[in-house]
Design a protein around this motif. Structure first.
Motif, PDB file in Angstrom:
ATOM      1  N   GLY A 109      -7.355  -2.958   1.412  1.00 54.25           N
ATOM      2  CA  GLY A 109      -8.459  -3.533   0.659  1.00 54.25           C
ATOM      3  C   GLY A 109      -8.039  -4.779  -0.093  1.00 54.25           C
ATOM      4  O   GLY A 109      -6.884  -5.196  -0.064  1.00 54.25           O
ATOM      5  N   GLY A 110      -8.997  -5.358  -0.821  1.00 53.35           N
ATOM      6  CA  GLY A 110      -8.756  -6.634  -1.482  1.00 53.35           C
ATOM      7  C   GLY A 110      -8.438  -6.522  -2.945  1.00 53.35           C
ATOM      8  O   GLY A 110      -8.713  -7.426  -3.705  1.00 53.35           O
ATOM      9  N   THR A 111      -7.891  -5.385  -3.391  1.00 55.05           N
ATOM     10  CA  THR A 111      -7.627  -5.182  -4.804  1.00 55.05           C
ATOM     11  C   THR A 111      -6.723  -6.262  -5.378  1.00 55.05           C
ATOM     12  O   THR A 111      -5.765  -6.703  -4.736  1.00 55.05           O
ATOM     13  CB  THR A 111      -6.998  -3.801  -5.041  1.00 55.05           C
ATOM     14  N   ARG A 112      -7.030  -6.678  -6.605  1.00 51.24           N
ATOM     15  CA  ARG A 112      -6.187  -7.680  -7.263  1.00 51.24           C
ATOM     16  C   ARG A 112      -4.828  -7.099  -7.636  1.00 51.24           C
ATOM     17  O   ARG A 112      -3.907  -7.842  -8.016  1.00 51.24           O
ATOM     18  CB  ARG A 112      -6.880  -8.224  -8.507  1.00 51.24           C
ATOM     19  N   LEU A 135      -1.638   1.959  -1.679  1.00 54.21           N
ATOM     20  CA  LEU A 135      -2.655   1.682  -2.696  1.00 54.21           C
ATOM     21  C   LEU A 135      -3.999   1.454  -2.027  1.00 54.21           C
ATOM     22  O   LEU A 135      -4.123   0.615  -1.136  1.00 54.21           O
ATOM     23  CB  LEU A 135      -2.286   0.429  -3.505  1.00 54.21           C
ATOM     24  N   GLY A 136      -5.005   2.196  -2.473  1.00 53.75           N
ATOM     25  CA  GLY A 136      -6.347   2.013  -1.955  1.00 53.75           C
ATOM     26  C   GLY A 136      -7.207   1.191  -2.899  1.00 53.75           C
ATOM     27  O   GLY A 136      -6.893   1.039  -4.076  1.00 53.75           O
ATOM     28  N   SER A 137      -8.306   0.668  -2.382  1.00 56.58           N
ATOM     29  CA  SER A 137      -9.257  -0.115  -3.167  1.00 56.58           C
ATOM     30  C   SER A 137     -10.570   0.641  -3.264  1.00 56.58           C
ATOM     31  O   SER A 137     -10.791   1.622  -2.559  1.00 56.58           O
ATOM     32  CB  SER A 137      -9.491  -1.482  -2.508  1.00 56.58           C
ATOM     33  N   CYS A 138     -11.437   0.153  -4.130  1.00 56.10           N
ATOM     34  CA  CYS A 138     -12.758   0.756  -4.242  1.00 56.10           C
ATOM     35  C   CYS A 138     -13.457   0.630  -2.887  1.00 56.10           C
ATOM     36  O   CYS A 138     -13.639  -0.479  -2.382  1.00 56.10           O
ATOM     37  CB  CYS A 138     -13.562   0.054  -5.330  1.00 56.10           C
ATOM     38  N   PRO A 139     -13.834   1.731  -2.259  1.00 56.99           N
ATOM     39  CA  PRO A 139     -14.365   1.641  -0.884  1.00 56.99           C
ATOM     40  C   PRO A 139     -15.641   0.835  -0.794  1.00 56.99           C
ATOM     41  O   PRO A 139     -15.900   0.189   0.224  1.00 56.99           O
ATOM     42  CB  PRO A 139     -14.602   3.115  -0.510  1.00 56.99           C
ATOM     43  N   GLY A 140     -16.451   0.838  -1.858  1.00 56.75           N
ATOM     44  CA  GLY A 140     -17.718   0.124  -1.810  1.00 56.75           C
ATOM     45  C   GLY A 140     -17.573  -1.375  -1.725  1.00 56.75           C
ATOM     46  O   GLY A 140     -18.528  -2.086  -1.438  1.00 56.75           O
ATOM     47  N   PHE A 141     -16.396  -1.917  -1.986  1.00 63.05           N
ATOM     48  CA  PHE A 141     -16.182  -3.372  -1.919  1.00 63.05           C
ATOM     49  C   PHE A 141     -15.308  -3.778  -0.738  1.00 63.05           C
ATOM     50  O   PHE A 141     -15.240  -4.943  -0.388  1.00 63.05           O
ATOM     51  CB  PHE A 141     -15.485  -3.880  -3.184  1.00 63.05           C
ATOM     52  N   ASN A 142     -14.590  -2.806  -0.163  1.00 61.89           N
ATOM     53  CA  ASN A 142     -13.540  -3.162   0.777  1.00 61.89           C
ATOM     54  C   ASN A 142     -13.610  -2.462   2.127  1.00 61.89           C
ATOM     55  O   ASN A 142     -13.189  -3.026   3.124  1.00 61.89           O
ATOM     56  CB  ASN A 142     -12.166  -2.843   0.155  1.00 61.89           C
ATOM     57  N   LEU A 143     -14.105  -1.218   2.169  1.00 59.48           N
ATOM     58  CA  LEU A 143     -14.036  -0.432   3.396  1.00 59.48           C
ATOM     59  C   LEU A 143     -15.389  -0.001   3.931  1.00 59.48           C
ATOM     60  O   LEU A 143     -15.568   0.148   5.136  1.00 59.48           O
ATOM     61  CB  LEU A 143     -13.173   0.825   3.160  1.00 59.48           C
ATOM     62  N   GLN A 144     -16.323   0.243   3.052  1.00 61.05           N
ATOM     63  CA  GLN A 144     -17.626   0.778   3.442  1.00 61.05           C
ATOM     64  C   GLN A 144     -18.715   0.074   2.643  1.00 61.05           C
ATOM     65  O   GLN A 144     -18.451  -0.428   1.558  1.00 61.05           O
ATOM     66  CB  GLN A 144     -17.673   2.297   3.167  1.00 61.05           C
ATOM     67  N   LEU A 150     -15.033  -7.669   8.354  1.00 63.91           N
ATOM     68  CA  LEU A 150     -14.129  -8.804   8.493  1.00 63.91           C
ATOM     69  C   LEU A 150     -12.871  -8.602   7.663  1.00 63.91           C
ATOM     70  O   LEU A 150     -11.758  -8.908   8.089  1.00 63.91           O
ATOM     71  CB  LEU A 150     -14.837 -10.095   8.067  1.00 63.91           C
ATOM     72  N   GLY A 151     -13.040  -8.072   6.464  1.00 67.20           N
ATOM     73  CA  GLY A 151     -11.887  -7.866   5.585  1.00 67.20           C
ATOM     74  C   GLY A 151     -11.005  -6.719   6.027  1.00 67.20           C
ATOM     75  O   GLY A 151      -9.792  -6.770   5.881  1.00 67.20           O
ATOM     76  N   SER A 152     -11.601  -5.648   6.562  1.00 68.83           N
ATOM     77  CA  SER A 152     -10.819  -4.478   6.978  1.00 68.83           C
ATOM     78  C   SER A 152     -11.279  -4.003   8.351  1.00 68.83           C
ATOM     79  O   SER A 152     -11.953  -2.988   8.486  1.00 68.83           O
ATOM     80  CB  SER A 152     -10.980  -3.355   5.948  1.00 68.83           C
TER      81      SER A 152
END
Length: 901
Positions: free
Chosen positions: A314-317, A227-236, A245-247
């Motif tokens: 990522g940090g997806t709920r 499962l991926g997360s929205c990249p703008g909040f989690n990866l880039q 720090l998160g990824s």
């Protein structure tokens, strides 16, 4: 808004930014908060990109776009440089792909967003502020400014339970208070979960509707879902320290997918689910080198339930839902679960060992206990839900908490003035957004937008550099806009009205439309909140519109002076009008406008394309639509949408070879879209290819977007033909849920349920859903009748049989069904026999009808007739034992009668 005087009460103003669309549950929650706040002398103001349900005036909803590109670009705006915000524009560009259309933002738009946020605090003076999804750039600026001004602020996010919101100071990612605030972290560690509440939580979650069933159960291999997360909040972007720090290990979905595939044990399947906003991740997962199967159409919950292990990037709920469903989790990045003893945590090193441990469910009982602790703690302290939600608190509890921050002592009149002041300040900052809202909204416009439109119009005119203009209109709206222009140094040469008989306005004459030709101004401001069409018609009647530049709320995209100057081109003016007419369903006017654009610029294919879409919408013959689209292609039109629409039009017009050629071209030009692949499947089916040959094309289409109801239905039909009944049922349900008033998927669902011998009531329910929609086919009516009969509802069966007989009186089956219903209701044999005889006189007499007629005649002692019908049944089904036994019994009775005679 209440009219009571709150002077002297501890009143305050609560501002909440809420960017999700106004679903009923979310709107009900905020209405509950607003009502509870008012009982305590407080007022709620919501900031949203969306018009509230029914254009409601309470609670107050003010416009706030969440794509930075929807703010007015203004290079003159001052913005204090802050290195912490350097990556906001990159973040905005990453997530705006799934927002309303907006241009790529730059520093001028970001400056306007900051000016908006500062105006909010200075004009509204809120006592507490909440920002939806704190990683969004607009929320980061909002919450950051609140902190700078020492105003309490909180983050909001949708909860992991149905009908709930989650309150956080930061977000549910690695910056969450749950793991970064020492006091909260200690409270969580000491928390003892409530077994009763956890039971309610799981029951509530599992009771939520699940639209789609398991689609890949045919393969028993263990499934690992990434499962991926929205990249703008989690990866880039990687220049964000919070994101690094998160990824720290993976910067893209592709990197993570390749690492997971390389670490997976043999014999396991990898399913990829990048976030819908992850354009690069989606493209990578569809490519030939993708290490797993992309599954977009399956619901998240169904995908989790199918998985043996879920790997989260990522940090997806959504990871909270994975924990709730008791599926082992592997974390590739830090999140709210990190360090809680719940997940298998990757911190660099041997990922294969982690995956093996997760597949073997090592330590899973201990992890489940820790998951219950976290989920129960969030439900008890961070979730607020509507009545019926297992969340411990509701809107009234939330309002009581917020009310403690109120400092103001003011009346409702003071509040209204503050709202008005805010509108005056920010309207010029919102010109592109307000124009889109006004041009797409139903009339009449929401009153709250009027000052925004007036200020935005005046601002565009000022920036266009026109020294003098004509204002079209003479009412209060026109006077207010004229006053704004005059105060900005723009001269009003005249107001124009229907008859020009009004008294001068501030010394400016009011003239009729026929006087326009004598005026020197070439720019006309359409001062209206919904009457622009009437004004344009008056201008056209005067014969002068071709020489005028028109500026109005939905006549031009309000923005910089260049967008206004673009209207000097007549084809652009006509195209804009055509889009407006088409948006309101005024097909003839839209057709005429696009035709005028075509005449103004004959070599341009776009007007022909839009004309064809109008022709299709108003129901013109497919041949006419295809002819117009082929003209657009002949002029060099090669946009993917044009090629695809032309392909569908050619298919409908019987030009199947042309349609397939266009579909192949579209697949190459529009790789992310499902439409071209769907069209190729339709062409393959039309050529008579079997379901096994059509199915790969439909499955290819279903890995792209959108998965339309028609695509889901065609996929279900092909799966049904190919014998994949479980997967066919899942797709039929998806199509029916997406278009509940389309009967075809409901009928197919009923057929599939009958094939797997589902309960009779469930089969009938599917057919009844179909009967509530369109079209009503004879097959649907009759199959629903038989289902009603099996479900023990003979009256309903008889009513449907009569409906079927009225649709096709000479068909035998409805009469047979009526006879069976009569028998189930205990009618006399003579009545049943008469209905059966009526069926025997029709077409398509079945062996079963002949057999039942033979039984009825036998019971009535009509032996010769009984023998004739029994013989007919045996001839139709020679291997039917019951029919042969009946035939022998009748002959034996006849022999006995002859002997006695």
């Amino acid at each position: 808004m209440s009219a009571r005087d709150l002077t002297g009460a501890g009143s305050g103003l609560v501002v909440a930014a809420q960017i999700l669309e106004w679903k009923a549950q979310i709107w009900d929650f905020w209405c509950g908060v607003a009502h509870a706040l008012e009982t305590q002398g407080q007022q709620l103001v919501l900031l949203s990109p969306w018009t509230p349900p029914g254009r409601a005036a309470w609670p107050v909803v003010l416009p706030m776009p969440y794509a930075i590109g929807e703010f007015t670009p203004d290079a003159r705006a001052s913005m204090a440089h802050d290195p912490a915000w350097d990556h906001l524009l990159a973040t905005d560009d990453l997530y705006r792909t799934f927002l309303p259309p907006s241009r790529k933002a730059g520093q001028p738009e970001l400056a306007s967003l900051q000016a908006y946020v500062r105006a909010l605090f200075e004009a509204l003076a809120p006592d507490v502020v909440m920002g939806w999804a704190p990683p969004f750039p607009s929320s980061r600026l909002l919450l950051g400014e609140a902190s700078r001004r020492e105003i309490p602020s909180f983050g909001l996010e949708i909860g992991f339970l149905p009908n709930s919101l989650m309150v956080e100071s930061r977000d549910v990612g690695f910056g969450s208070d749950l793991i970064s605030h020492p006091a909260v972290s200690d409270l969580l560690a000491a928390h003892v979960p409530s077994a009763e509440r956890m039971q309610r939580i799981r029951e509530s979650y599992r009771a939520a509707p699940r639209d789609i069933a398991d689609r890949t159960a045919d393969d028993p291999a263990p499934v690992v879902v990434l499962l991926g997360s929205c990249p703008g909040f989690n990866l880039q972007p990687r220049e964000s320290r919070q994101i690094r720090l998160g990824s720290p290990w993976f910067g893209s979905f592709a990197d993570a997918a390749e690492a997971v595939r390389a670490a997976m044990p043999a014999g396991t399947r990898l399913v990829l689910r990048p976030h819908p906003a992850d354009v690069e991740g989606q493209r990578y997962s569809r490519g030939p080198d993708a290490p797993g199967a992309l599954v977009n159409a399956l619901s998240i919950r169904a995908l989790i339930e199918e998985a043996d292990v879920v790997v989260v990037l990522g940090g997806t709920r959504t990871q909270l839902e994975v924990a709730l469903l008791d599926v082992p989790i592997v974390l590739l990045s830090r999140s709210v679960l990190w360090g809680q003893g719940i997940a298998h945590e990757y911190a660099g090193g041997d990922l294969a060992r982690l995956l093996r441990a997760a597949l073997a469910r090592e330590g899973h009982e201990r992890r489940r206990v820790e998951a219950d602790r976290l989920l129960d703690f969030i439900a008890a302290h961070a979730l607020y839900g509507l009545p019926g939600s297992p969340a411990a608190r509701g809107p009234a509890d939330f309002a009581r908490f917020l009310a403690r921050f109120g400092l103001g002592f003011e009346s409702d009149a003071d509040r209204r003035q503050r709202l008005s002041n805010f509108g005056e300040r920010v309207a010029p900052l919102l010109a592109p957004y307000v124009c889109r809202e006004v041009s797409t909204a139903q009339r009449p416009m929401r009153p709250v937008y009027e000052p925004y439109v007036e200020a935005a119009l005046a601002d565009v005119v000022v920036r266009s550099g026109e020294p003098h203009v004509v204002v079209c209109g003479a009412d209060r709206v026109a006077q207010r806009i004229g006053a704004r222009l005059a105060s900005a140094g723009v001269a009003i040469e005249a107001y124009v009205d229907d008859d020009g008989s009004c008294a001068p306005i501030d010394g400016v004459p009011v003239l009729g439309y026929d006087a326009l030709g004598s005026l020197s101004s070439t720019t006309v401001v359409l001062a209206s909140h919904g009457g622009e069409d009437v004004m344009r018609q008056r201008l056209q009647t005067g014969g002068t519109s071709q020489a005028l530049r028109l500026i109005g709320p939905s006549t031009t995209v309000l923005g910089d002076a260049a967008s206004v100057a673009q209207l000097d081109a007549p084809e652009q003016l006509w195209m804009t009008r055509g889009h407006q007419y088409a948006g309101r369903g005024e097909w003839e006017a839209a057709d005429a406008a696009f035709d005028a654009a075509r005449q103004a610029r004959p070599e341009w294919p776009e007007p022909l394309y839009r004309q064809a879409l109008v022709m299709r919408s108003r129901g013109d013959a497919p041949e006419r639509v295809w002819a117009r689209l082929s003209e657009a292609i002949a002029l060099g039109g090669d946009a993917p949408g044009l090629l695809t629409d032309a392909g569908f039009a050619a298919f409908a017009a019987g030009e199947h070879d042309v349609a397939e050629t266009l579909a192949v071209r579209s697949c190459e030009a529009w790789s992310d879209a499902s439409y071209p692949w769907h069209l190729r499947a339709l062409c393959a089916r039309q050529r008579g290819l079997p379901a096994e040959a059509v199915l790969p094309l439909l499955q290819e289409a279903a890995t792209r977007t959108p998965v339309t109801p028609e695509l889901a239905f065609d996929l279900a039909s092909a799966l049904h033909e190919a014998g994949h009944l479980a997967r066919a049922e899942a797709n039929a349900r998806e199509a029916a849920a997406a278009r509940p008033l389309w009967s075809a998927p409901w009928y197919l669902l009923g057929v599939l349920l009958r094939a797997r011998q589902a309960p009779a009531d469930e089969i009938l329910e599917a057919f009844e859903h179909g009967l509530a929609g369109e079209p009503i086919t004879l097959e649907l009516v009759i199959d629903a009748g038989f289902a009603a009969l099996v479900a023990g509802q003979p009256d309903r069966a008889d009513a449907l049989a009569q409906q079927g007989a009225s649709l096709q009186p000479d068909w035998s089956v409805p009469w047979h069904l009526r006879a069976l219903a009569a028998r189930a209701k205990g009618e006399r044999t003579v009545v049943i026999a008469e209905l059966l005889h009526r069926g025997l006189r029709g077409t398509g007499v079945s062996a079963e009808l002949a057999f039942d007629a033979a039984c009825a005649a036998f019971d009535l002692g009509q032996l010769d007739e009984a023998l004739r019908h029994a013989t007919q049944a045996v001839a139709a089904r020679p291997d039917w034992t019951d029919a042969r036994q009946l035939q022998r019994a009748i002959r034996a009775r006849l022999t006995t009668h002859e002997t006695r005679s």
